[in-house]
Design a protein around this motif. Sequence first.
Motif, mmCIF file in Angstrom:
data_model
loop_
_atom_site.group_PDB
_atom_site.id
_atom_site.type_symbol
_atom_site.label_atom_id
_atom_site.label_comp_id
_atom_site.label_asym_id
_atom_site.label_seq_id
_atom_site.Cartn_x
_atom_site.Cartn_y
_atom_site.Cartn_z
ATOM 1 N N LEU A 1 83.766 82.231 -1.658
ATOM 2 C CA LEU A 1 83.372 83.369 -2.486
ATOM 3 C C LEU A 1 82.622 84.420 -1.685
ATOM 4 C CD1 LEU A 1 82.064 81.439 -5.639
ATOM 5 C CD2 LEU A 1 84.390 82.276 -5.176
ATOM 6 N N ALA A 2 81.757 83.969 -0.788
ATOM 7 C CA ALA A 2 80.937 84.893 -0.003
ATOM 8 C C ALA A 2 80.488 84.196 1.264
ATOM 9 C CB ALA A 2 79.730 85.361 -0.816
ATOM 10 N N ALA A 3 80.149 84.996 2.275
ATOM 11 C CA ALA A 3 79.662 84.448 3.537
ATOM 12 C C ALA A 3 78.797 85.484 4.236
ATOM 13 C CB ALA A 3 80.831 84.038 4.441
ATOM 14 N N GLN A 4 77.857 85.003 5.029
ATOM 15 C CA GLN A 4 76.984 85.876 5.808
ATOM 16 C C GLN A 4 76.680 85.234 7.156
ATOM 17 O OE1 GLN A 4 73.458 86.487 3.392
ATOM 18 N NE2 GLN A 4 74.320 88.290 2.385
ATOM 19 N N VAL A 5 76.413 86.086 8.145
ATOM 20 C CA VAL A 5 75.848 85.647 9.409
ATOM 21 C C VAL A 5 74.445 86.251 9.479
ATOM 22 C CG1 VAL A 5 76.023 85.686 11.914
ATOM 23 C CG2 VAL A 5 78.088 85.488 10.526
ATOM 24 N N VAL A 6 73.440 85.401 9.752
ATOM 25 C CA VAL A 6 72.033 85.789 9.635
ATOM 26 C C VAL A 6 71.307 85.509 10.954
ATOM 27 C CG1 VAL A 6 69.932 85.539 8.255
ATOM 28 C CG2 VAL A 6 72.174 85.112 7.204
ATOM 29 N N LYS A 7 70.399 86.403 11.327
ATOM 30 C CA LYS A 7 69.565 86.173 12.510
ATOM 31 C C LYS A 7 68.492 85.131 12.203
ATOM 32 C CE LYS A 7 69.962 90.636 14.900
ATOM 33 N NZ LYS A 7 69.207 91.797 15.441
#
Length: 574
Positions: A567-573
Amino acid sequence: MAELSAETLKSELEIFGIPYQDDSVLDKMVEQCICSRLQIDKIVLEWVAYSSTKNGLKLTLDNLEQFEHEVTAEEEEDDLLDSYSTPAKGSQKRALTTPEHPRSKRSAALLASPGLLLSPASFSPSATPSQKYSQRGGKGEVVVTFGAVQGTRWVGRKAPGEGVQLELLEGPEDSLRCSYKYMFQRLRDVRNVLTEKIEELGEGLKSHFSIEEFSPVSLPAQDSVTVLGQVCCDSNGKLNAQSVLLEAGPEQGGQQVPVDLSELKEYSLFPGQVVMMEGMNTTGRKLVASKLYESACMTFSFTSMKTHSSSHAIAEPMNVLVACGPYTPSDSLTFDPLLDLINVIVRDRPDVSRINLFNLNICVHLQQKAQVTETFEAIFTRCIESIVDGTRSVGCHLVFVPSQRDIHHHFIYPQPPFTLPNLSKDQRVTLVPDPCTLLIDGVTFGLTSTDILFHMGAEEISCGTGSDRFSRILKHMLTQRSYYPLYPPVEDVNMDYEKFQSFGQMPLTPDVLIIPSELRYFVKDVVGCVCVNPGRLTKGQVGGTYGRLLIQRSATSEDGKRVSPCLAAQVVKI
């Protein structure tokens, strides 16, 4: 000094006569000790002081949450203020640090506490925190978004208690967990594996494009012919448009023929790629290609797997955190990045169905090896135990994938899973090989630690495709149905082709492909498969990134088309 365990904590609480809700409170407080770098006696004293200001607050999970936010935040603010303050007369507080080696209270507690699993002092007496990592900017910044991210909650909603259905898609009788000899393969065996690969993909091409038969690549013909073969280079150098050869399998004569690409409007080729070509070969010595075909992707469903009950057709969304090592900066032996990652898991308190896919990369730099006072196996075990213990109250399932960078593990591809007898009965931990395909609550995940993106990116040639290199390489992996389709492999990859034939292929097209790389992080939809490069948790001396996904298994849409479970995805620091 008090041992960091639930039993020790229980004894400390009894000394002060402090009742607690249940054993989950003990696990939570031990977790807070790990994350805040506090000893058992210290955190109990902090709780006594805190609860006394709240009219005798009871020791429950909810109150511990409030205690964590208020007390920990105050200590972090004190650290910041102390760095700007002038020490009182006679105070030794500021004399313990130097501009070259600043040390916060939490780092000092870590160094002074052998009870903590990841104390750098136990690895090396001269270990100091990384200044560049501690001063990094952009903490928690989202650098890549995918799907319907707006309004998505990345914080868990459920309490611990439920688990996930996780299955490794491989035959138990051929498992890589069984010991096997490597570096004993014969060239004839390698040739047989490559031949079977050509024949298998050739059958798929023949069926998909309705081809009756393939012509031998070196047979002279005055008409256009259709040939099948594997792309290779005419020398030991890198592939280019003038050095392409097509090598046929035994059924097509087993010969090599140079390929003229000048009439192709677009192409993307790499060594080891199995393709079908149309073209003219009037002399039998060169094929002038006019059309190029690639294999089609396999289906997304795995028909032989047990079907889930209809009551679970639409499951609750599943939060997945993906992180890839190394977990130490290149200029330090401290595991602050790993501890920060554990803090992220604890802070977000993910759903019970959350899966954390870790790739540890126990890789210690050459200049630091002489300083290490412990074996790499012991350091690795300590890292694993820290992750397991630090996330116990969260209840998330942990999946550990090995890597070619793990200095203590087998340097072979495919790589067997880690051997951790102490965790063999822990239902929260799954040890898998590299590569592997997992079925998690009905959603398939393809996992590999080997940097195939980097390796293929250096070898692939293309013209007129109009797509980015990452998407092309990922599509090649899916259409070639392999986690490592490059042949010959780079020198860093010690390939066992007999095992690769059984464990290096994709049994299906995964719903999600996790493919960590040194190259830039991304999240892409490639022919229906969501491909994620979460990056590395550390990049040299500075912090890196991790990934998180929201997954929900769903039925097909009304028009019968497949709906991606991501449904959704993120790349995070970090």
